[in-house]
Design a protein around this motif. Structure first.
Motif, PDB file in Angstrom:
ATOM      1  N   LEU A   1       0.825  -1.207   0.000  1.00 53.11           N
ATOM      2  CA  LEU A   1       0.000   0.000   0.000  1.00 53.11           C
ATOM      3  C   LEU A   1       0.862   1.260   0.000  1.00 53.11           C
ATOM      4  O   LEU A   1       0.607   2.211  -0.745  1.00 53.11           O
ATOM      5  CB  LEU A   1      -0.924   0.001   1.212  1.00 53.11           C
ATOM      6  CG  LEU A   1      -2.055  -1.038   1.198  1.00 53.11           C
ATOM      7  CD1 LEU A   1      -2.744  -1.107   2.545  1.00 53.11           C
ATOM      8  CD2 LEU A   1      -3.070  -0.721   0.102  1.00 53.11           C
ATOM      9  N   LEU A   2       1.883   1.272   0.835  1.00 49.40           N
ATOM     10  CA  LEU A   2       2.751   2.456   0.898  1.00 49.40           C
ATOM     11  C   LEU A   2       3.640   2.560  -0.340  1.00 49.40           C
ATOM     12  O   LEU A   2       4.002   3.663  -0.749  1.00 49.40           O
ATOM     13  CB  LEU A   2       3.604   2.404   2.167  1.00 49.40           C
ATOM     14  CG  LEU A   2       2.813   2.581   3.466  1.00 49.40           C
ATOM     15  CD1 LEU A   2       3.704   2.358   4.678  1.00 49.40           C
ATOM     16  CD2 LEU A   2       2.170   3.968   3.539  1.00 49.40           C
ATOM     17  N   GLY A   3       3.937   1.416  -0.943  1.00 51.77           N
ATOM     18  CA  GLY A   3       4.677   1.451  -2.200  1.00 51.77           C
ATOM     19  C   GLY A   3       3.880   2.124  -3.306  1.00 51.77           C
ATOM     20  O   GLY A   3       4.440   2.779  -4.186  1.00 51.77           O
ATOM     21  N   HIS A   4       2.568   1.987  -3.225  1.00 52.90           N
ATOM     22  CA  HIS A   4       1.701   2.588  -4.251  1.00 52.90           C
ATOM     23  C   HIS A   4       1.302   4.016  -3.908  1.00 52.90           C
ATOM     24  O   HIS A   4       1.360   4.913  -4.764  1.00 52.90           O
ATOM     25  CB  HIS A   4       0.451   1.738  -4.427  1.00 52.90           C
ATOM     26  CG  HIS A   4      -0.464   2.228  -5.509  1.00 52.90           C
ATOM     27  ND1 HIS A   4      -0.286   1.912  -6.842  1.00 52.90           N
ATOM     28  CD2 HIS A   4      -1.561   3.035  -5.460  1.00 52.90           C
ATOM     29  CE1 HIS A   4      -1.221   2.493  -7.566  1.00 52.90           C
ATOM     30  NE2 HIS A   4      -2.016   3.186  -6.748  1.00 52.90           N
ATOM     31  N   PHE A   5       0.903   4.242  -2.639  1.00 52.56           N
ATOM     32  CA  PHE A   5       0.360   5.552  -2.258  1.00 52.56           C
ATOM     33  C   PHE A   5       1.397   6.467  -1.595  1.00 52.56           C
ATOM     34  O   PHE A   5       1.137   7.656  -1.445  1.00 52.56           O
ATOM     35  CB  PHE A   5      -0.831   5.367  -1.312  1.00 52.56           C
ATOM     36  CG  PHE A   5      -2.025   4.709  -1.956  1.00 52.56           C
ATOM     37  CD1 PHE A   5      -2.878   5.445  -2.753  1.00 52.56           C
ATOM     38  CD2 PHE A   5      -2.280   3.363  -1.762  1.00 52.56           C
ATOM     39  CE1 PHE A   5      -3.987   4.845  -3.353  1.00 52.56           C
ATOM     40  CE2 PHE A   5      -3.382   2.749  -2.361  1.00 52.56           C
ATOM     41  CZ  PHE A   5      -4.242   3.493  -3.152  1.00 52.56           C
ATOM     42  N   ASP A   6       2.484   5.930  -1.150  1.00 53.78           N
ATOM     43  CA  ASP A   6       3.604   6.652  -0.546  1.00 53.78           C
ATOM     44  C   ASP A   6       3.375   7.003   0.923  1.00 53.78           C
ATOM     45  O   ASP A   6       4.258   6.811   1.743  1.00 53.78           O
ATOM     46  CB  ASP A   6       3.951   7.918  -1.322  1.00 53.78           C
ATOM     47  CG  ASP A   6       5.289   8.495  -0.868  1.00 53.78           C
ATOM     48  OD1 ASP A   6       6.285   7.746  -0.828  1.00 53.78           O
ATOM     49  OD2 ASP A   6       5.329   9.698  -0.531  1.00 53.78           O
ATOM     50  N   THR A   7       2.208   7.543   1.267  1.00 58.72           N
ATOM     51  CA  THR A   7       1.942   7.941   2.656  1.00 58.72           C
ATOM     52  C   THR A   7       0.591   7.419   3.118  1.00 58.72           C
ATOM     53  O   THR A   7      -0.287   7.106   2.309  1.00 58.72           O
ATOM     54  CB  THR A   7       1.950   9.477   2.814  1.00 58.72           C
ATOM     55  OG1 THR A   7       0.810  10.016   2.116  1.00 58.72           O
ATOM     56  CG2 THR A   7       3.236  10.095   2.270  1.00 58.72           C
ATOM     57  N   LEU A   8       0.419   7.363   4.435  1.00 56.08           N
ATOM     58  CA  LEU A   8      -0.867   6.957   5.006  1.00 56.08           C
ATOM     59  C   LEU A   8      -1.950   7.969   4.650  1.00 56.08           C
ATOM     60  O   LEU A   8      -3.091   7.584   4.338  1.00 56.08           O
ATOM     61  CB  LEU A   8      -0.738   6.831   6.532  1.00 56.08           C
ATOM     62  CG  LEU A   8      -2.027   6.499   7.292  1.00 56.08           C
ATOM     63  CD1 LEU A   8      -2.566   5.136   6.884  1.00 56.08           C
ATOM     64  CD2 LEU A   8      -1.777   6.536   8.810  1.00 56.08           C
ATOM     65  N   ASP A   9      -1.620   9.252   4.656  1.00 56.20           N
ATOM     66  CA  ASP A   9      -2.611  10.278   4.318  1.00 56.20           C
ATOM     67  C   ASP A   9      -3.142  10.082   2.901  1.00 56.20           C
ATOM     68  O   ASP A   9      -4.351  10.144   2.663  1.00 56.20           O
ATOM     69  CB  ASP A   9      -1.996  11.666   4.463  1.00 56.20           C
ATOM     70  CG  ASP A   9      -1.735  12.028   5.915  1.00 56.20           C
ATOM     71  OD1 ASP A   9      -2.520  11.616   6.780  1.00 56.20           O
ATOM     72  OD2 ASP A   9      -0.736  12.717   6.177  1.00 56.20           O
TER      73      ASP A   9
END
Length: 300
Positions: free
Chosen positions: A201-209
């Motif tokens: 998920l972070l690889g795709h979206f970069d950040t939690l926000d």
């Protein structure tokens, strides 16, 4: 480039507490196995690195940290430290002071926060941090030129080495732990999201926000259980944000009494000698500690 050594003392005190034989005691009969092990670690560290700038961070906020106000169950799964260990922590702090080392502790901030704040403050003076700890949480602090050192395994890595160890970038560690949770600190995370999914998920979206803003995209990702993952994120959005408050290391903790740039000070011969006497250190340990502090030692 100037190096500032920042030591996660509690890790090494606990390691000594669990690994050193229970055969050492002070002049009053209290156990001293942890302080003996910590003293040996500290003497060896100073001998190997001969640091000009160093600070030793301790956990004083064992159940009063600002995170407990945010989430009362934070670290509630841990047994309170026994009095025998608390006494040894106090001895370890006194030992650091006697060796001319800055001691960082605060009743509202944990050692991680003190290390992060010290590293952040020193960067403005051109320093780069060497964080002496194996704790994965601290990897979030690594910037250009910084280094983390797992002293026991003699493994070192910078920010570029974090993905190989944890699957995400150094700057993503807090978000990653907010998603997966951290059972050691009793942080729940998002139920059902494990390490691989969080990293993807972070690889795709970069950040939690960004992830929470774009949840509608999650069902279309090529990850296992993408639709159910999106559902979990919607249901536990506020919990994920709460968890990130817990997993993010503070950079503004008070560093009261520290010397400028955490410059190593002079050893205190009287305090060190008295401590060696009360803790019944042997001549080899006494000599190593005196030499590490730049003090003359003559065996009695």
């Amino acid at each position: 480039m100037n190096k500032l050594y920042l030591v996660d003392a509690s890790l090494y005190v606990f390691r000594a507490w669990h690994s050193m034989p229970d055969e050492f005691s002070d002049s009053e009969g209290w156990p001293t196995n942890a302080v003996h092990g910590f003293a040996r670690f500290l003497a060896e560290l100073l001998e190997r690195t001969r640091p000009a700038h160093i600070a030793i961070a301790f956990d004083e906020a064992l159940d009063s940290c600002f995170r407990n106000r945010i989430y009362p169950a934070y670290k509630a799964n841990r047994e309170p430290a026994p009095e025998t260990l608390k006494r040894q922590f106090a001895h370890c702090r006194t030992l650091c002071g006697a060796l001319g080392l800055d001691v960082l502790s605060h009743d509202q901030y944990e050692a991680d926060d003190l290390i992060g704040s010290a590293a952040h403050a020193a960067r403005g003076d051109g320093f780069r941090a060497v964080i002496v700890s194996a704790d994965k949480d601290l990897s979030q602090l690594l910037g250009d030129g910084d280094e983390q050192w797992d002293y026991a395994r003699n493994q070192r890595w910078g920010a570029a080495g974090v993905p190989a160890r944890h699957g995400v970038e150094a700057r993503q560690i807090a978000d990653y732990l907010a998603l997966t949770g951290d059972s050691i600190d009793n942080i729940p995370g998002v139920p059902g999201i494990g390490a691989k999914t969080a990293a993807a998920l972070l690889g795709h979206f970069d950040t939690l926000d960004a992830l929470l803003e774009r949840i509608d995209e999650v069902p279309f990702l090529r990850i296992r259980g993408a639709a159910s993952t999106a559902k979990k994120l919607r249901e536990h959005r506020e919990q994920a944000l709460l968890c990130r408050q817990l997993t993010t290391i503070a950079l503004d903790a008070p560093l009261n009494g520290a010397r400028p740039q955490f410059a190593r000070g002079s050893g205190d011969a009287a305090t060190l000698l008295a401590l060696c006497e009360s803790l019944r250190f042997g001549p080899l340990t006494r000599r190593r500690l005196h030499e590490a502090a730049g003090l003359d030692y003559t065996a009695g």
